[in-house]
Enzyme design. Structure first.
Site, PDB file in Angstrom:
ATOM      1  N   SER A  94       0.749  -1.048   0.166  1.00  0.00           N
ATOM      2  CA  SER A  94      -0.002  -0.033   0.031  1.00  0.00           C
ATOM      3  C   SER A  94       0.932   1.230  -0.011  1.00  0.00           C
ATOM      4  O   SER A  94       1.692   1.618  -0.679  1.00  0.00           O
ATOM      5  CB  SER A  94      -0.856   0.112   1.364  1.00  0.00           C
ATOM      6  OG  SER A  94      -1.888   0.954   1.090  1.00  0.00           O
ATOM      7  N   ASP A 154     -10.243  -3.720  -5.398  1.00  0.00           N
ATOM      8  CA  ASP A 154      -9.313  -2.660  -4.632  1.00  0.00           C
ATOM      9  C   ASP A 154      -9.170  -1.400  -5.621  1.00  0.00           C
ATOM     10  O   ASP A 154      -8.881  -1.752  -6.787  1.00  0.00           O
ATOM     11  CB  ASP A 154      -7.700  -3.240  -4.378  1.00  0.00           C
ATOM     12  CG  ASP A 154      -6.850  -2.393  -3.903  1.00  0.00           C
ATOM     13  OD1 ASP A 154      -7.168  -1.260  -3.351  1.00  0.00           O
ATOM     14  OD2 ASP A 154      -5.718  -2.679  -3.785  1.00  0.00           O
ATOM     15  N   HIS A 200      -8.118  -4.936  -0.737  1.00  0.00           N
ATOM     16  CA  HIS A 200      -6.742  -3.911   0.001  1.00  0.00           C
ATOM     17  C   HIS A 200      -6.635  -4.282   1.356  1.00  0.00           C
ATOM     18  O   HIS A 200      -7.264  -4.463   2.285  1.00  0.00           O
ATOM     19  CB  HIS A 200      -7.172  -2.483  -0.504  1.00  0.00           C
ATOM     20  CG  HIS A 200      -6.110  -1.722   0.055  1.00  0.00           C
ATOM     21  ND1 HIS A 200      -5.063  -1.456  -0.653  1.00  0.00           N
ATOM     22  CD2 HIS A 200      -5.763  -1.172   1.103  1.00  0.00           C
ATOM     23  CE1 HIS A 200      -3.868  -0.776  -0.578  1.00  0.00           C
ATOM     24  NE2 HIS A 200      -4.516  -0.591   0.740  1.00  0.00           N
TER      25      HIS A 200
END
Length: 408
Positions: free
Chosen positions: A191, A348, A378
Site C-alpha cells: 500500500s 481494490d 486491499h
C-alpha cells in the site's frame, strides 16, 4: 421482559444495519470482511469524535487505537531472532533467521509497512507476523522500517527516513554484521509502503554513488499516483472495504499537507483538468486507455474535466512529483529499475495503479511479474491469523514469499 426483547431485537437490527454492506460474491470471506470493515469504520468515527472535541488529531487517535490492539514486543524464537534498533536515527525492527550451516551469507529484504503514510507500525502483530514468516521461510534478514508518520511529518520526510535507513543498512560493515550477501537484497512494501518502496527504488536507480544495488523490488497493491481517481478500479471499487475512494483521497491530502476542502474536487479529477497546464504531461504518462487491457477497461470511460480547480495543483505541487507518484516517473528512470513483482487485488481501488506500473516497466525493458488475485481486497496480505484470517490473505502471502524465494 417484553420491552427487553424489543430492545434486544432493535439493537441486533441496528448492528446488522451498521455491519452489512453489499459485496461481490467473488470476494474472499465476505461476511468476515464486513465485520472487519465495520470495526475499522467504528475506530475512524471514534477518532473523528476525539478530533472534534479538540483532544487529539484524528490520525494520531486512530493510530493509537490500531497500535494498542496489535502492538507486539520484540521477541525471539529458535527460528527467528527479533530486535529493535535504529539505522542512522531511524527506528527499525530486524528479523534474523537462524543461519543454516551451509549458508555463510543470507539474503535480505527491506520491508516498508502500509497505512496511508499515517497509520500502523512495524511493531504491530500483522507486520511482525508477516516479517517473521518471511525471515523463517526465506532464511533471510528482514529489516522492517519504523518511519515517521503523518501528522508528525509530511511528504517527503517519510521517503527521507526510508532512504536513510536503507543506505545505512547497505554499508559493507553493517551487511557483514548481519551476514547479508550484498548481491541478494530487495525492497518491498504494501500500500503506502509500496509507494515508498517504489520511490526508493527509483531514487536508488539514479544514484551513481550507491555501491550496493538492489536485486529486486516487490510491491504489494502499491499506491502509485494521485492524478486520476477515476481509473476503472477506482470506479468499480468506489465504496469497497477497507479502502473506499474518498478515504484514499484524504490519505493523499494528509500526506501532502493539503486542504480537505479539495476532496470532492479531486474525486472528479478537477485537479488535473485540461486547463491545468502543469498536469498535462504527467497525466499523459498514466493514460489508462492505453496502459490497461480490455479485460479491465470494459465500458469504463475516462473522466477528464475541461475546466477544473487550478488552485489545487498550485497549492499542492507535490501531486505532480514523481517521488509521491512513482507511476509518472520519466521513462529514463524506469529503465534502470531491478526485477519487479507487483501484487494486485481485483476488489481494490489501487488495482490499476499496479497494472499500469507493470506495463510501463515492461515497456522500459524491466522484467515484471504481475500477480493478480480475483478474490482479493486491499490489505488482505496481513490478515492471516485469527480472528482476521482470510483465505486470500494466506494465499497472497504464500505467493509473494514464493516469488521472493525464487528470485532473491
Amino acid at each position: 421482559m417484553k420491552s427487553s426483547c424489543v430492545l434486544l431485537i432493535a439493537l441486533v437490527a441496528l448492528a446488522a444495519y451498521y455491519v452489512y454492506i453489499p459485496l461481490p460474491s467473488s470476494l474472499s470471506d465476505p461476511w468476515k470482511l464486513m465485520l472487519l470493515d465495520a470495526t475499522f469504520r467504528g475506530a475512524q468515527q471514534v477518532s473523528h469524535l476525539i478530533h472534534s472535541l479538540g483532544l487529539s488529531h484524528h490520525l494520531i487517535a486512530l493510530n493509537f487505537i490500531i497500535v494498542s490492539f496489535g502492538k507486539k514486543s520484540a521477541w525471539s524464537s529458535a527460528q527467528v531472532n527479533v530486535t529493535d534498533t535504529d539505522f542512522d536515527g531511524v527506528e527499525v525492527r530486524v528479523f534474523e533467521a537462524s543461519p543454516k550451516p551451509q549458508e555463510l551469507m543470507r539474503r535480505s529484504v527491506v520491508y516498508i509497512h502500509g497505512g496511508g503514510w499515517a497509520l500502523a507500525s512495524a511493531k504491530i502483530k500483522y507486520y511482525d507476523e508477516l516479517c517473521t514468516v518471511m525471515a523463517e521461510e526465506l532464511n533471510a534478514v528482514i529489516v522492517s522500517i519504523e518511519y515517521r508518520l503523518v501528522p508528525n511529518v509530511y511528504f517527503p520526510e517519510q521517503i527521507h527516513d526510508i532512504v536513510r535507513a536503507t543506505k545505512y543498512f547497505l554499508q559493507p560493515e553493517v551487511l557483514q554484521k548481519y551476514k547479508v550477501d550484498p548481491d541478494r537484497i530487495g525492497i518491498s512494501g504494501d500500500s503506502a509502503g509500496g509507494n515508498l518502496a517504489a520511490a526508493l527504488g527509483q531514487q536508488f536507480a539514479q544514484d551513481a554513488n550507491l555501491r550496493n544495488k538492489l536485486k529486486l523490488q516487490a510491491l504489494i497493491y502499491p499506491v502509485l499516483q494521485a492524478l486520476d481517481f477515476n481509473t476503472p478500479s477506482y470506479q468499480q471499487n468506489v465504496n469497497m472495504p477497507i479502502l473506499p475512494r474518498y478515504v484514499m483521497v484524504k490519505y493523499w491530502l494528509d500526506y501532502l499537507k493539503g486542504n480537505h476542502d479539495f476532496v470532492q474536487a479531486m474525486i472528479v479529477n478537477n485537479h488535473t483538468s485540461l486547463d491545468a497546464e502543469e498536469a498535462v504531461a504527467p497525466r499523459a504518462r498514466l493514460d489508462w486507455t492505453s496502459l490497461l487491457p480490455a479485460s479491465i477497461t470494459k465500458n469504463y470511460q475516462p473522466v477528464m474535466q475541461t475546466k477544473g480547480n487550478a488552485r489545487i495543483v498550485q497549492e499542492i505541487p507535490q501531486l505532480l512529483d514523481a517521488r509521491s507518484s512513482p507511476l509518472i516517473a520519466d521513462q529514463e528512470v524506469l529503465l534502470h529499475l531491478p526485477k519487479t513483482y507487483i501484487l494486485t487485488c481485483e476488489h481494490d481501488v489501487l488495482r490499476d495503479d499496479g497494472v499500469m506500473y507493470a506495463k510501463r516497466l515492461e515497456s522500459a525493458g524491466v522484467e515484471v511479474t504481475l500477480d493478480h488475485f480475483e478474490d482479493g481486497f486491499h490489505g488482505c496480505i496481513i490478515f492471516t491469523s485469527w480472528p482476521t484470517n482470510f483465505s486470500v490473505g494466506i494465499r497472497t502471502r504464500d505467493s509473494y514469499i514464493k516469488w521472493l524465494d525464487q528470485n532473491l
